[in-house]
Structure formats: structure tokens, C-alpha cells
Write a protein that holds these residues in place. Structure first.
Motif, PDB file in Angstrom:
ATOM      1  N   TRP A   1       0.827  -1.493   0.136  1.00  0.00           N
ATOM      2  CA  TRP A   1      -0.009  -0.219   0.317  1.00  0.00           C
ATOM      3  C   TRP A   1       1.111   1.365  -0.074  1.00  0.00           C
ATOM      4  CZ3 TRP A   1      -5.034   0.927   0.518  1.00  0.00           C
ATOM      5  CH2 TRP A   1      -5.125   2.500   0.057  1.00  0.00           C
ATOM      6  N   ASN A   2       1.932   1.798   0.643  1.00  0.00           N
ATOM      7  CA  ASN A   2       2.585   2.480   1.176  1.00  0.00           C
ATOM      8  C   ASN A   2       3.326   2.611  -0.268  1.00  0.00           C
ATOM      9  OD1 ASN A   2       1.360   3.146   3.493  1.00  0.00           O
ATOM     10  ND2 ASN A   2       3.103   1.864   4.263  1.00  0.00           N
ATOM     11  N   ILE A   3       3.371   1.758  -0.895  1.00  0.00           N
ATOM     12  CA  ILE A   3       4.856   1.673  -1.885  1.00  0.00           C
ATOM     13  C   ILE A   3       3.344   2.570  -2.748  1.00  0.00           C
ATOM     14  CG2 ILE A   3       5.852   0.473  -4.526  1.00  0.00           C
ATOM     15  CD1 ILE A   3       7.075  -1.648  -2.204  1.00  0.00           C
ATOM     16  N   ALA A   4       2.576   2.000  -3.372  1.00  0.00           N
ATOM     17  CA  ALA A   4       1.793   2.605  -3.793  1.00  0.00           C
ATOM     18  C   ALA A   4       1.260   4.008  -3.793  1.00  0.00           C
ATOM     19  CB  ALA A   4       0.408   2.269  -4.236  1.00  0.00           C
ATOM     20  N   VAL A   5       1.030   4.050  -2.641  1.00  0.00           N
ATOM     21  CA  VAL A   5       1.291   6.035  -1.998  1.00  0.00           C
ATOM     22  C   VAL A   5       2.025   6.418  -2.372  1.00  0.00           C
ATOM     23  CG1 VAL A   5       0.875   7.381   0.037  1.00  0.00           C
ATOM     24  CG2 VAL A   5      -0.232   5.190  -0.411  1.00  0.00           C
ATOM     25  N   ILE A   6       3.306   6.058  -2.251  1.00  0.00           N
ATOM     26  CA  ILE A   6       4.887   6.688  -2.334  1.00  0.00           C
ATOM     27  C   ILE A   6       5.175   7.068  -4.115  1.00  0.00           C
ATOM     28  CG2 ILE A   6       6.977   6.892  -2.630  1.00  0.00           C
ATOM     29  CD1 ILE A   6       7.175   5.553   0.536  1.00  0.00           C
ATOM     30  N   ASP A   7       4.399   5.601  -4.964  1.00  0.00           N
ATOM     31  CA  ASP A   7       4.209   6.308  -6.259  1.00  0.00           C
ATOM     32  C   ASP A   7       3.548   7.348  -7.017  1.00  0.00           C
ATOM     33  OD1 ASP A   7       6.156   4.391  -6.487  1.00  0.00           O
ATOM     34  OD2 ASP A   7       5.017   2.318  -7.045  1.00  0.00           O
ATOM     35  N   ASN A   8       2.058   7.309  -6.350  1.00  0.00           N
ATOM     36  CA  ASN A   8       1.539   8.566  -6.146  1.00  0.00           C
ATOM     37  C   ASN A   8       1.792   9.682  -5.922  1.00  0.00           C
ATOM     38  OD1 ASN A   8      -0.499   6.752  -7.559  1.00  0.00           O
ATOM     39  ND2 ASN A   8      -1.153   6.525  -5.861  1.00  0.00           N
ATOM     40  N   LEU A   9       3.060  10.276  -5.236  1.00  0.00           N
ATOM     41  CA  LEU A   9       3.265  11.037  -4.591  1.00  0.00           C
ATOM     42  C   LEU A   9       4.175  11.682  -5.416  1.00  0.00           C
ATOM     43  CD1 LEU A   9       3.132  10.980  -0.697  1.00  0.00           C
ATOM     44  CD2 LEU A   9       1.610  12.399  -2.171  1.00  0.00           C
ATOM     45  N   LEU A  10       5.293  10.755  -6.012  1.00  0.00           N
ATOM     46  CA  LEU A  10       6.331  10.523  -7.238  1.00  0.00           C
ATOM     47  C   LEU A  10       5.738  11.660  -8.464  1.00  0.00           C
ATOM     48  CD1 LEU A  10       9.175  10.645  -7.503  1.00  0.00           C
ATOM     49  CD2 LEU A  10       9.200   8.024  -8.005  1.00  0.00           C
ATOM     50  N   GLN A  11       4.709  10.842  -8.507  1.00  0.00           N
ATOM     51  CA  GLN A  11       3.998  11.337 -10.251  1.00  0.00           C
ATOM     52  C   GLN A  11       3.807  12.525 -10.136  1.00  0.00           C
ATOM     53  OE1 GLN A  11       1.563   8.469 -11.104  1.00  0.00           O
ATOM     54  NE2 GLN A  11       3.084   6.541 -11.056  1.00  0.00           N
ATOM     55  N   ALA A  12       2.774  12.712  -8.573  1.00  0.00           N
ATOM     56  CA  ALA A  12       2.512  13.834  -8.564  1.00  0.00           C
ATOM     57  C   ALA A  12       3.430  15.451  -8.326  1.00  0.00           C
ATOM     58  CB  ALA A  12       1.624  14.227  -7.884  1.00  0.00           C
ATOM     59  N   LEU A  13       4.167  14.771  -7.913  1.00  0.00           N
ATOM     60  CA  LEU A  13       5.563  15.547  -7.670  1.00  0.00           C
ATOM     61  C   LEU A  13       6.410  16.362  -8.765  1.00  0.00           C
ATOM     62  CD1 LEU A  13       7.128  17.196  -5.405  1.00  0.00           C
ATOM     63  CD2 LEU A  13       8.387  14.936  -4.886  1.00  0.00           C
ATOM     64  N   GLN A  14       6.066  14.867  -9.870  1.00  0.00           N
ATOM     65  CA  GLN A  14       7.699  15.192 -10.832  1.00  0.00           C
ATOM     66  C   GLN A  14       6.393  16.015 -12.225  1.00  0.00           C
ATOM     67  OE1 GLN A  14      10.517  15.269 -11.013  1.00  0.00           O
ATOM     68  NE2 GLN A  14      11.608  13.398 -11.272  1.00  0.00           N
ATOM     69  N   ALA A  15       4.874  16.069 -12.402  1.00  0.00           N
ATOM     70  CA  ALA A  15       4.338  17.028 -13.187  1.00  0.00           C
ATOM     71  C   ALA A  15       4.025  18.553 -12.952  1.00  0.00           C
ATOM     72  CB  ALA A  15       3.052  16.226 -12.877  1.00  0.00           C
ATOM     73  N   GLU A  16       4.249  18.356 -11.312  1.00  0.00           N
ATOM     74  CA  GLU A  16       4.333  19.458 -10.244  1.00  0.00           C
ATOM     75  C   GLU A  16       5.247  19.800 -10.913  1.00  0.00           C
ATOM     76  OE1 GLU A  16       2.504  23.120  -8.458  1.00  0.00           O
ATOM     77  OE2 GLU A  16       1.785  20.769  -9.133  1.00  0.00           O
ATOM     78  N   CYS A  17       6.785  19.676 -10.930  1.00  0.00           N
ATOM     79  CA  CYS A  17       7.407  20.048 -11.717  1.00  0.00           C
ATOM     80  C   CYS A  17       7.595  20.742 -12.450  1.00  0.00           C
ATOM     81  CB  CYS A  17       8.734  19.793 -11.030  1.00  0.00           C
ATOM     82  SG  CYS A  17      10.056  20.023 -11.468  1.00  0.00           S
ATOM     83  N   ASN A  18       7.356  20.111 -13.887  1.00  0.00           N
ATOM     84  CA  ASN A  18       7.344  20.302 -15.554  1.00  0.00           C
ATOM     85  C   ASN A  18       6.766  21.753 -14.965  1.00  0.00           C
ATOM     86  OD1 ASN A  18       8.903  18.257 -15.342  1.00  0.00           O
ATOM     87  ND2 ASN A  18       6.987  16.741 -16.051  1.00  0.00           N
ATOM     88  N   ASN A  19       5.520  21.286 -14.720  1.00  0.00           N
ATOM     89  CA  ASN A  19       3.921  22.625 -14.950  1.00  0.00           C
ATOM     90  C   ASN A  19       4.648  24.066 -14.761  1.00  0.00           C
ATOM     91  OD1 ASN A  19       2.121  20.179 -16.076  1.00  0.00           O
ATOM     92  ND2 ASN A  19       1.366  20.079 -13.588  1.00  0.00           N
ATOM     93  N   GLU A  20       5.341  23.898 -13.976  1.00  0.00           N
ATOM     94  CA  GLU A  20       5.711  24.590 -12.757  1.00  0.00           C
ATOM     95  C   GLU A  20       7.240  25.272 -13.871  1.00  0.00           C
ATOM     96  OE1 GLU A  20       4.316  27.356 -10.096  1.00  0.00           O
ATOM     97  OE2 GLU A  20       2.320  25.708 -10.932  1.00  0.00           O
ATOM     98  N   ASN A  21       8.110  24.641 -14.150  1.00  0.00           N
ATOM     99  CA  ASN A  21       9.421  24.557 -14.699  1.00  0.00           C
ATOM    100  C   ASN A  21       9.774  25.557 -13.931  1.00  0.00           C
ATOM    101  OD1 ASN A  21       8.650  24.972 -17.780  1.00  0.00           O
ATOM    102  ND2 ASN A  21       7.406  27.099 -17.142  1.00  0.00           N
ATOM    103  N   TRP A  22      10.262  23.944 -13.023  1.00  0.00           N
ATOM    104  CA  TRP A  22      11.476  24.308 -11.893  1.00  0.00           C
ATOM    105  C   TRP A  22      12.844  24.513 -12.458  1.00  0.00           C
ATOM    106  CZ3 TRP A  22       9.172  20.446  -7.785  1.00  0.00           C
ATOM    107  CH2 TRP A  22       7.930  20.753  -7.008  1.00  0.00           C
ATOM    108  N   PRO A  23      13.562  25.704 -12.040  1.00  0.00           N
ATOM    109  CA  PRO A  23      14.774  25.038 -12.239  1.00  0.00           C
ATOM    110  C   PRO A  23      15.539  24.531 -12.546  1.00  0.00           C
ATOM    111  CG  PRO A  23      15.072  26.676 -11.021  1.00  0.00           C
ATOM    112  CD  PRO A  23      13.395  26.188 -11.349  1.00  0.00           C
ATOM    113  N   VAL A  24      15.351  23.319 -11.058  1.00  0.00           N
ATOM    114  CA  VAL A  24      15.866  22.718 -11.234  1.00  0.00           C
ATOM    115  C   VAL A  24      15.100  21.450 -10.877  1.00  0.00           C
ATOM    116  CG1 VAL A  24      17.853  21.061  -9.449  1.00  0.00           C
ATOM    117  CG2 VAL A  24      18.325  23.067 -10.039  1.00  0.00           C
ATOM    118  N   CYS A  25      15.215  20.283 -11.788  1.00  0.00           N
ATOM    119  CA  CYS A  25      14.757  19.008 -11.545  1.00  0.00           C
ATOM    120  C   CYS A  25      15.513  17.730 -11.021  1.00  0.00           C
ATOM    121  CB  CYS A  25      13.494  18.728 -13.063  1.00  0.00           C
ATOM    122  SG  CYS A  25      12.391  19.818 -13.801  1.00  0.00           S
TER     123      CYS A  25
END
Length: 199
Positions: free
Chosen positions: A31-55
Motif C-alpha cells: 500500500w505505502n509503495i503505491a502511495v509513494i509512487d502516486n506522490l512521486l508522479q504528482a511531484l514530478q508533474a508539478e515540477c514540469n507544470n511550474e517549470n522549476w529551474p532544477v528537476c
């Protein structure tokens, strides 16, 4: 439960929009691996959407998320009712009293260390010693760490005489045991200057 159903392929899994960890188990549970995977995908998506200077890489961000979860689980476990002497669980008020007492002890330890370093800086400035800049840096370091950087519950008695405050080993900051050992060593060397705790 949702966790049990998911682990046995009978449930939909964690809600992507409202992630909830299974605090009964570590970060490597299904269960926790799935939650962590979801959070990771959301974080990377936010990084791309906001054009963070460092990914950062997935591996790096996953480590950060896992460390945060471990810290969360530690806080949660400490807040669980403890078994009393007669085999009875703590009442909610008793749990709260225990947690408040630990927090107060932590704050006291931090204040003692800060007062000690501030006094050392003052002495070294008066004597115009060569290592004054290093001690100013240590003072700023302790101020940044705050009360979460060390804990009186991890303090110890060395040689049955001296009380030494130990830094917490936290995953989100680098190890600074050597730096804090310097503070305790200086206090021991100048024991004629410093009074014992509480005096």
C-alpha cells in the motif's frame, strides 16, 4: 479494510487525490509503495507544470518522500498509547501529558545548548581568539536546527559525572555529531567556568 483489500487484489488502491499512508507498516508495504509512487508522479508533474529551474531524478525524490514518511511514522508511533505498569493502556490525557513533557525536555535541551554556545562566543570575542568565526558558525547552525536538532531524551551521563547532550540522528539533515561534540568538549575543558545544568 482498503489496505487489506488492495494487498490481496480485491481493492482499488490508494486515492490519488487524497493519499493516506498505512502507518501500521513501513514504507516498503504494498500500500505505502503505491502511495509513494502516486506522490512521486504528482511531484514530478508539478515540477514540469511550474517549470522549476532544477528537476531531480525519481530516485532522489523517492528517497525524500520515504524519509518524510519515516519521520511521520515516528511521530505517529510516539503518539500511540503506551502500556502502563499494570498492563493498562494510557488514557488520552496521560498520552498528552507524556508528549508535552518530552517536548518540554527537548526545548530545554535546545535552550541549554544555545546558551552555552552564546556564552562561548562572548568569551572568545572578549579574548579575541582565532577560532571565533567557527564558534559563530556553530551558533548559527544550532539556531537553524532549532529544538528538533537535538533531544534531551537522548542525553547521557558520561563517567557518572558529566551530562552530555546528543544530537538526534535525523534523515533530513547531515550528521553533525562532530560539531556538537566540540561544544561539549569545550565545556568540559572549561568546567571551572560552566555551572552544571539546573544550577
Amino acid at each position: 479494510s482498503d489496505v487489506h483489500a488492495y494487498e490481496y487484489k480485491d481493492g482499488p488502491g490508494p486515492d490519488v487525490n487524497s493519499p493516506v499512508f498505512d502507518l501500521m507498516h513501513g514504507p516498503s508495504s504494498v500500500w505505502n509503495i503505491a502511495v509513494i509512487d502516486n506522490l512521486l508522479q504528482a511531484l514530478q508533474a508539478e515540477c514540469n507544470n511550474e517549470n522549476w529551474p532544477v528537476c531531480q531524478s525519481d530516485a532522489y525524490l523517492r528517497t525524500l518522500i520515504v524519509d518524510c514518511y519515516k519521520q511521520l511514522r515516528t511521530v505517529w508511533r510516539k503518539a500511540q498509547p503506551k502500556l502502563m505498569v499494570k498492563g493498562i493502556l494510557e488514557m488520552p490525557a496521560e498520552t498528552e501529558t507524556r508528549l508535552v513533557a518530552k517536548q518540554n525536555a527537548l526545548l530545554k535541551a535546545n535552550c541549554q545548548m544555545m546558551h552555552l554556545v552564546e556564552y562561548l562566543v562572548k568569551l572568545k570575542m572578549e579574548e579575541n581568539e582565532d577560532d571565533i568565526n567557527a564558534w559563530k558558525w556553530l551558533k548559527d547552525l544550532l539556531a537553524c536546527l532549532g529544538e528538533h536538532g537535538m533531544s534531551s531524551e537522548e542525553s547521557g551521563v558520561e563517567n557518572d559525572v558529566e551530562i552530555v547532550l546528543h544530537v538526534k540522528n535525523l534523515p533530513w539533515h547531515c550528521s553533525i555529531e562532530r560539531e556538537l561534540d566540540l561544544i561539549d568538549l569545550q565545556r568540559l575543558l572549561d568546567e571551572d567556568i560552566f555551572a552544571p545544568q539546573g544550577s
